[in-house]
Motif scaffolding. Structure first.
Motif, PDB file in Angstrom:
ATOM      1  N   ASP A 217       0.892  -1.154   0.000  1.00  0.00           N
ATOM      2  CA  ASP A 217       0.000   0.000   0.000  1.00  0.00           C
ATOM      3  C   ASP A 217       0.931   1.205   0.000  1.00  0.00           C
ATOM      4  O   ASP A 217       1.371   1.662  -1.040  1.00  0.00           O
TER       5      ASP A 217
ATOM      6  N   ASP B 261      -0.658  -4.948  -5.441  1.00  0.00           N
ATOM      7  CA  ASP B 261      -0.713  -3.484  -5.485  1.00  0.00           C
ATOM      8  C   ASP B 261      -2.136  -3.058  -5.127  1.00  0.00           C
ATOM      9  O   ASP B 261      -3.034  -3.042  -5.968  1.00  0.00           O
TER      10      ASP B 261
ATOM     11  N   ARG C  99      -3.425  -0.205  -4.238  1.00  0.00           N
ATOM     12  CA  ARG C  99      -3.961   1.061  -4.762  1.00  0.00           C
ATOM     13  C   ARG C  99      -4.525   0.906  -6.162  1.00  0.00           C
ATOM     14  O   ARG C  99      -5.536   1.504  -6.493  1.00  0.00           O
ATOM     15  N   HIS C 100      -3.829   0.129  -6.988  1.00  0.00           N
ATOM     16  CA  HIS C 100      -4.283  -0.013  -8.374  1.00  0.00           C
ATOM     17  C   HIS C 100      -5.049  -1.307  -8.588  1.00  0.00           C
ATOM     18  O   HIS C 100      -5.430  -1.616  -9.709  1.00  0.00           O
ATOM     19  N   ASP C 101      -5.204  -2.070  -7.525  1.00  0.00           N
ATOM     20  CA  ASP C 101      -5.954  -3.327  -7.570  1.00  0.00           C
ATOM     21  C   ASP C 101      -5.433  -4.267  -8.667  1.00  0.00           C
ATOM     22  O   ASP C 101      -6.206  -4.789  -9.471  1.00  0.00           O
ATOM     23  N   VAL C 102      -4.134  -4.435  -8.708  1.00  0.00           N
ATOM     24  CA  VAL C 102      -3.542  -5.415  -9.633  1.00  0.00           C
ATOM     25  C   VAL C 102      -2.541  -6.283  -8.868  1.00  0.00           C
ATOM     26  O   VAL C 102      -1.993  -5.873  -7.831  1.00  0.00           O
TER      27      VAL C 102
ATOM     28  N   ARG D 151       0.979  -8.460 -15.270  1.00  0.00           N
ATOM     29  CA  ARG D 151       0.042  -7.667 -14.456  1.00  0.00           C
ATOM     30  C   ARG D 151      -1.316  -8.335 -14.528  1.00  0.00           C
ATOM     31  O   ARG D 151      -1.887  -8.436 -15.615  1.00  0.00           O
TER      32      ARG D 151
END
Lengths: 188, 188
Positions: A116, A142, A144-147, A164
């Motif tokens: 995060d 990740d 924040r980017h939901d990956v 990714r």
């Protein structure tokens, strides 16, 4: 101290010196610190979001991996000469890790970091660390980017491959090629 | 290792923890390291030029200060909570320092660093360190430019007065106002 001036050269510590600091009581065994390339650094605090995510990932992995692998939540993993990271989740070869120095670097099949606020370190020095110790798979969640960032094929300086993955992606780990994992289980 | 520092928060060490590392043999008592703002950093190696200057300055100060002050060459000076510098030359209140850890910060009348490759460090973090401990006079012998930089009037963040002195100039130390010192003796 976080913005340490670049003109200073830190005195690097080895894994053995790091352990002696714990024995001598300089470091507390419960302290949230890691040894990264000889530097003793503080781990980022576990946020609320991070905590729930951590539990979900460990639960999922224990279920799908069964007795094919051991899933460790807070393991401090000595990687000599001067790294001892504490990945959020470690997937280890399935055997008994008793007290004492029984861990071998090749036991670490995959490392997982839930990123995060720590994204920059997880994709920077942490990635270099796992690559130089040839950890076959390194996963960064990740938040924040939901990956899910899946790193494979480690060499001295980085990982050769990066996938990714979104919530619908699936993937396998190099050491466990016939267990198909769901990226969605790692993401929110 | 110097590259990773900006991404991470180092675990800071106190003077007492630093001493315990020496007691536990993690650090060698003879190691050329210093504790600066909680970080254990390596001291720059002593160059040939540096060595000769060090001897000349120590000899000169011993002669002119006589029994008005003690001149220490390699003293590691605990300045709690988390600094323990090893200035090239320390001018101390004259008394017996033989018995145990009885050094008090107010006894450090002046610190002297002989700067060749370490100039940036000596004018940067080192000046801040001595200032925050209210060391009255801090001298940097700048071998690159052949000048003596005299810092006075310490406050929390640095020194208020900073004078660049050349061969032929004279100056006095705040703690020893009636002894006139010769800049030429520092720039051999």
């Amino acid at each position: 101290m976080s913005d340490m001036p670049s003109e200073l050269v830190l005195r690097p510590f080895t894994v053995d010196e790091y352990h002696r600091m714990v024995e001598a009581g300089v470091l507390d065994a419960q302290e949230r610190v890691e040894l990264i390339d000889g530097a003793i650094v503080e781990m980022s605090p576990i946020g609320e979001n991070h905590w729930g995510r951590h539990l979900a990932i460990v639960t999922y992995l224990v279920r799908v991996l069964g007795d094919r692998a051991a899933v460790a939540g807070q393991a401090s993993l000595p990687l000599r000469p001067r790294d001892e990271p504490q990945p959020d989740v470690a997937i280890l070869a399935p055997r008994r890790y008793g007290p004492g120095p029984s861990f071998e670097p090749r036991d670490l099949l995959a490392a997982i970091e839930i990123a995060d606020s720590s994204l920059r370190t997880d994709l920077g020095p942490k990635l270099l660390l796992y690559a130089r110790h040839r950890v076959p798979d390194y996963l960064v969640v990740d938040v924040r980017h939901d990956v899910l960032l899946h790193h494979r094929q480690p060499h001295d300086l980085r990982y050769g491959l990066l996938d990714r993955l979104g919530a619908r992606g699936t993937f396998t780990l190099t050491a466990l090629p016939d267990v198909v994992l769901d990226a969605g289980a790692f993401l929110g | 290792m110097s590259d990773m520092v900006s991404d991470y928060t180092l675990r800071p060490f106190t003077v007492d923890e630093y001493h315990r590392m020496v007691a536990a043999g993690v650090l060698d008592a003879e190691e050329r390291v210093e504790l600066i703002d909680g970080a254990i950093v390596e001291m720059s190696p002593i160059g040939r030029n540096h060595w000769g200057h060090h001897l000349a300055i120590t000899t000169y100060l011993g002669r002119v200060l006589g029994d008005r002050a003690a001149v220490a060459g390699q003293a590691s000076l605990p300045l709690r909570p988390r600094d323990e510098p090893q200035p090239d030359v320390a001018i101390l209140v004259p008394r017996d320092y033989v018995h145990g850890p009885d050094f008090r910060p107010t006894e450090l009348l002046a610190a002297i660093e002989i700067a060749d490759s370490s100039l940036r460090k000596d004018l940067g973090v080192k000046a801040k360190l001595y200032a925050r401990h209210r060391v009255l006079d801090y001298l940097v012998v700048d071998l690159q430019h052949g000048v003596l930089v005299h810092h006075r009037d310490p406050h929390d963040l640095g020194y208020r007065t900073c004078t660049t002195l050349r061969r032929g100039d004279t100056f006095t130390l705040t703690g020893l106002p009636n002894i006139v010192l010769d800049v030429s003796a520092f720039l051999v």
